[in-house]
Design an enzyme around this catalytic site. Structure first.
Site, mmCIF file in Angstrom:
data_model
loop_
_atom_site.group_PDB
_atom_site.id
_atom_site.type_symbol
_atom_site.label_atom_id
_atom_site.label_comp_id
_atom_site.label_asym_id
_atom_site.label_seq_id
_atom_site.Cartn_x
_atom_site.Cartn_y
_atom_site.Cartn_z
ATOM 1 N N HIS A 1 15.060 8.296 7.031
ATOM 2 C CA HIS A 1 14.635 9.115 5.887
ATOM 3 C C HIS A 1 15.295 10.481 6.107
ATOM 4 O O HIS A 1 14.793 11.315 6.869
ATOM 5 C CB HIS A 1 13.115 9.271 5.858
ATOM 6 C CG HIS A 1 12.401 7.979 5.615
ATOM 7 N ND1 HIS A 1 12.448 7.324 4.404
ATOM 8 C CD2 HIS A 1 11.635 7.208 6.426
ATOM 9 C CE1 HIS A 1 11.735 6.210 4.476
ATOM 10 N NE2 HIS A 1 11.237 6.111 5.693
ATOM 11 N N GLU B 1 6.125 3.823 14.560
ATOM 12 C CA GLU B 1 5.782 5.250 14.634
ATOM 13 C C GLU B 1 4.710 5.587 15.687
ATOM 14 O O GLU B 1 3.738 6.283 15.400
ATOM 15 C CB GLU B 1 5.338 5.751 13.249
ATOM 16 C CG GLU B 1 6.389 5.482 12.184
ATOM 17 C CD GLU B 1 5.959 5.829 10.760
ATOM 18 O OE1 GLU B 1 4.850 6.346 10.577
ATOM 19 O OE2 GLU B 1 6.745 5.583 9.829
ATOM 20 N N GLU C 1 14.970 2.188 6.929
ATOM 21 C CA GLU C 1 14.259 2.751 5.767
ATOM 22 C C GLU C 1 15.052 3.891 5.127
ATOM 23 O O GLU C 1 14.508 4.932 4.783
ATOM 24 C CB GLU C 1 12.880 3.283 6.192
ATOM 25 C CG GLU C 1 12.021 2.286 6.925
ATOM 26 C CD GLU C 1 10.596 2.773 7.188
ATOM 27 O OE1 GLU C 1 10.176 3.809 6.620
ATOM 28 O OE2 GLU C 1 9.901 2.093 7.964
ATOM 29 N N ASN D 1 10.070 0.744 15.677
ATOM 30 C CA ASN D 1 10.607 1.452 14.512
ATOM 31 C C ASN D 1 10.038 2.868 14.426
ATOM 32 O O ASN D 1 8.823 3.057 14.539
ATOM 33 C CB ASN D 1 10.180 0.650 13.265
ATOM 34 C CG ASN D 1 10.863 1.085 11.988
ATOM 35 O OD1 ASN D 1 12.072 1.312 11.974
ATOM 36 N ND2 ASN D 1 10.101 1.212 10.915
HETATM 37 O O1 G3I Z 1 -1.383 -1.561 -4.016
HETATM 38 C C1 G3I Z 1 -2.429 -0.576 -4.079
HETATM 39 C C2 G3I Z 1 -3.137 -0.693 -5.368
HETATM 40 O O2 G3I Z 1 -3.784 -1.938 -5.425
HETATM 41 C C3 G3I Z 1 -4.126 0.468 -5.461
HETATM 42 O O3 G3I Z 1 -4.776 0.422 -6.695
HETATM 43 C C4 G3I Z 1 -3.396 1.813 -5.313
HETATM 44 C C5 G3I Z 1 -4.368 3.004 -5.360
HETATM 45 O O4 G3I Z 1 -4.032 3.971 -4.383
HETATM 46 O O5 G3I Z 1 -2.792 1.815 -4.083
HETATM 47 C C6 G3I Z 1 -1.820 0.788 -3.913
HETATM 48 O O6 G3I Z 1 -1.374 0.854 -2.612
HETATM 49 C C7 G3I Z 1 -0.477 1.890 -2.294
HETATM 50 C C8 G3I Z 1 0.781 1.252 -1.743
HETATM 51 O O7 G3I Z 1 1.676 2.237 -1.272
HETATM 52 C C9 G3I Z 1 1.502 0.377 -2.756
HETATM 53 O O8 G3I Z 1 1.948 1.176 -3.809
HETATM 54 C C10 G3I Z 1 -1.108 2.802 -1.239
HETATM 55 O O9 G3I Z 1 -2.189 3.494 -1.806
HETATM 56 C C11 G3I Z 1 -0.085 3.768 -0.693
HETATM 57 O O10 G3I Z 1 -0.640 4.469 0.399
HETATM 58 C C12 G3I Z 1 1.125 3.000 -0.205
HETATM 59 O O11 G3I Z 1 2.085 3.933 0.234
HETATM 60 C C13 G3I Z 1 3.089 3.410 1.106
HETATM 61 C C14 G3I Z 1 2.978 4.121 2.464
HETATM 62 O O12 G3I Z 1 4.030 3.677 3.304
HETATM 63 C C15 G3I Z 1 1.655 3.769 3.152
HETATM 64 O O13 G3I Z 1 1.604 2.398 3.432
HETATM 65 C C16 G3I Z 1 4.451 3.702 0.491
HETATM 66 O O14 G3I Z 1 4.584 2.945 -0.711
HETATM 67 C C17 G3I Z 1 5.538 3.304 1.474
HETATM 68 O O15 G3I Z 1 6.789 3.705 0.968
HETATM 69 C C18 G3I Z 1 5.307 3.986 2.802
HETATM 70 O O16 G3I Z 1 6.289 3.481 3.697
HETATM 71 C C19 G3I Z 1 6.374 4.100 4.978
HETATM 72 C C20 G3I Z 1 6.773 3.010 5.969
HETATM 73 O O17 G3I Z 1 5.859 1.950 5.915
HETATM 74 C C21 G3I Z 1 6.890 3.573 7.380
HETATM 75 N N1 G3I Z 1 7.789 4.701 7.422
HETATM 76 C C22 G3I Z 1 7.530 5.779 6.448
HETATM 77 C C23 G3I Z 1 7.450 5.216 5.043
HETATM 78 C C24 G3I Z 1 7.185 6.331 4.023
HETATM 79 O O18 G3I Z 1 5.918 6.899 4.223
#
Ligand code: G3I
Length: 367
Positions: free
Chosen positions: A250, A166, A279, A210
């Site tokens: 998406h 991105e 994705e 990506n």
């Molecule tokens: O694992 C931690 C946990 O330990 C903590 O207590 C909790 C509190 O916020 O957070 C947990 O981490 C979260 C993680 O997902 C796992 O669930 C993060 O806060 C959260 O920001 C994270 O979100 C992910 C996001 O990317 C940011 O990394 C989403 O699951 C994931 O679906 C999303 O994926 C992205 C792709 O990488 C790139 N393209 C878009 C896509 C959707 O946004």
């Protein structure tokens, strides 16, 4: 779990895998087991050498057997949804957290799956120490060390790395549509550095750029496609290694996707690069609450999008962003205004296949 006990959830998940194209035969089986003769995505993909799979929540993979069984049954390619990003892997500037990535790599190997790496460079989910520690003076060293360590640990075990994720955001107003990201601010040449280092560290992994928002026929998507193509052309001119483009996919339920994306796929192919759909999910937030209607429209969108994209043999892989509606990022970000859970993925909240699964399976079978 929608009022279910854990045991009921596990049993229903076993039932889940028994149905194709939305017609469930409710027979209790071990979680993830398929009825004899029932086709799976990975079974269908194996016939043509296609790669199909999903993003995986590694914590749930560890502690939810039905979820792990479903993934093992359906995927021959997996990627960590979060756990291999820079932030989760880097508790401090000098340390690495390996447990989750190691667990996923071992799971993939045990189940004869390929593994994708996601990702080395992204503007999101950077660790809290990044902003105060990384400067123009040390940024290149930080990036190279990260890729060397992470790419090195998984050398030879990763099918493809999302080296940069991105990097284009035209509305940020920078030249060439570059995103004004934390990496861009400290190391404007970060893309070349990252791809060169990734190649040096793991010469057999496909190196992928990506991005999202390049699927529709709207003018903003067309502008972004052109910016991505220009970015990749520039890399090729400079001799920077790149093997493939990841089209995140998406997409939105009920929308048609057509000429713009098709032309983009042709252009990428002409540049000698492969394409992966990295994705995919089909957001139903614009649809009313009726479940049968949502499932039908979502499945139709899977069918038409995959009919168009997978007919291009240069598209070598398809991953959905998650596998079950129970665990989708769309229930956290960009969620429905009515508070209902999104039904964007091939399996429902109880791990039962939905019409979207049938649509995905049919598209994979046509390969
Ligand atoms: O694992 C931690 C946990 O330990 C903590 O207590 C909790 C509190 O916020 O957070 C947990 O981490 C979260 C993680 O997902 C796992 O669930 C993060 O806060 C959260 O920001 C994270 O979100 C992910 C996001 O990317 C940011 O990394 C989403 O699951 C994931 O679906 C999303 O994926 C992205 C792709 O990488 C790139 N393209 C878009 C896509 C959707 O946004």
């Amino acid at each position: 779990m929608g009022g279910m006990t854990r045991r009921e959830f596990v049993v229903s998940a076993g039932v889940a895998s028994l149905a194709v194209a939305g017609c469930a035969r409710r027979v209790a089986r071990p979680a993830g087991a398929m009825a004899p003769g029932t086709e799976t995505l990975r079974g269908a993909a194996a016939k043509s050498g296609f790669l199909v799979g999903c993003a995986v929540d590694v914590h749930r993979l560890r502690d939810t057997p039905a979820y792990a069984a479903l993934i093992a049954a359906q995927a021959n390619l997996v990627v960590a949804e979060s756990e291999m990003k820079f932030g989760p892997m880097r508790p401090s500037p000098t340390t690495f957290f390996w447990d989750d990535a190691d667990f996923l790599a071992a799971f993939a190997e045990q189940h004869g799956m390929k593994l994708r790496g996601h990702n080395f460079v992204w503007h999101r989910q950077l660790p809290p120490w990044f902003a105060g520690y990384v400067t123009p003076a040390n940024a290149k060293q930080v990036l190279v060390e990260h890729i060397r360590a992470v790419g090195g640990r998984f050398r030879g075990r990763v099918h493809s790395w999302d080296v940069v994720n991105e990097a284009i955001q035209i509305s940020d107003g920078l030249p060439e549509g570059m995103r004004d990201s934390p990496w861009q601010k400290v190391l404007p040449g970060y893309i070349d550095v990252a791809f060169r280092e990734a190649r040096a560290v793991d010469p057999h992994a496909l190196l992928v750029y990506n991005d999202y928002g390049i699927e529709s026929d709207r003018p903003d998507a067309e502008a972004k496609r052109q910016a991505v193509l220009a970015l990749v052309r520039g890399m090729q001119r400079r001799g920077v290694p790149i093997d493939a483009v990841g089209v995140q996919s998406h997409i939105t339920a009920g929308q048609m996707y057509g000429p713009g994306l098709k032309a983009f796929l042709a252009e990428v192919k002409a540049m000698g690069l492969k394409v992966l759909l990295t994705e995919m999910d089909v957001n139903d937030r614009e649809l009313g609450p009726d479940v049968a209607m949502r499932d039908r429209v979502v499945a139709e969108t899977y069918a038409s999008y995959l009919g168009m994209t997978l007919s291009d043999r240069n598209v070598i892989a398809l991953l959905t962003w998650g596998i079950t509606d129970r665990y989708t990022w769309l229930n956290g970000e960009d969620n429905r205004k009515d508070g209902l859970h999104n039904r964007c993925l091939p399996f429902d909240e109880d791990l039962r296949p939905k019409p979207a699964f049938g649509a995905e399976l049919a598209a994979v079978e046509r390969r």
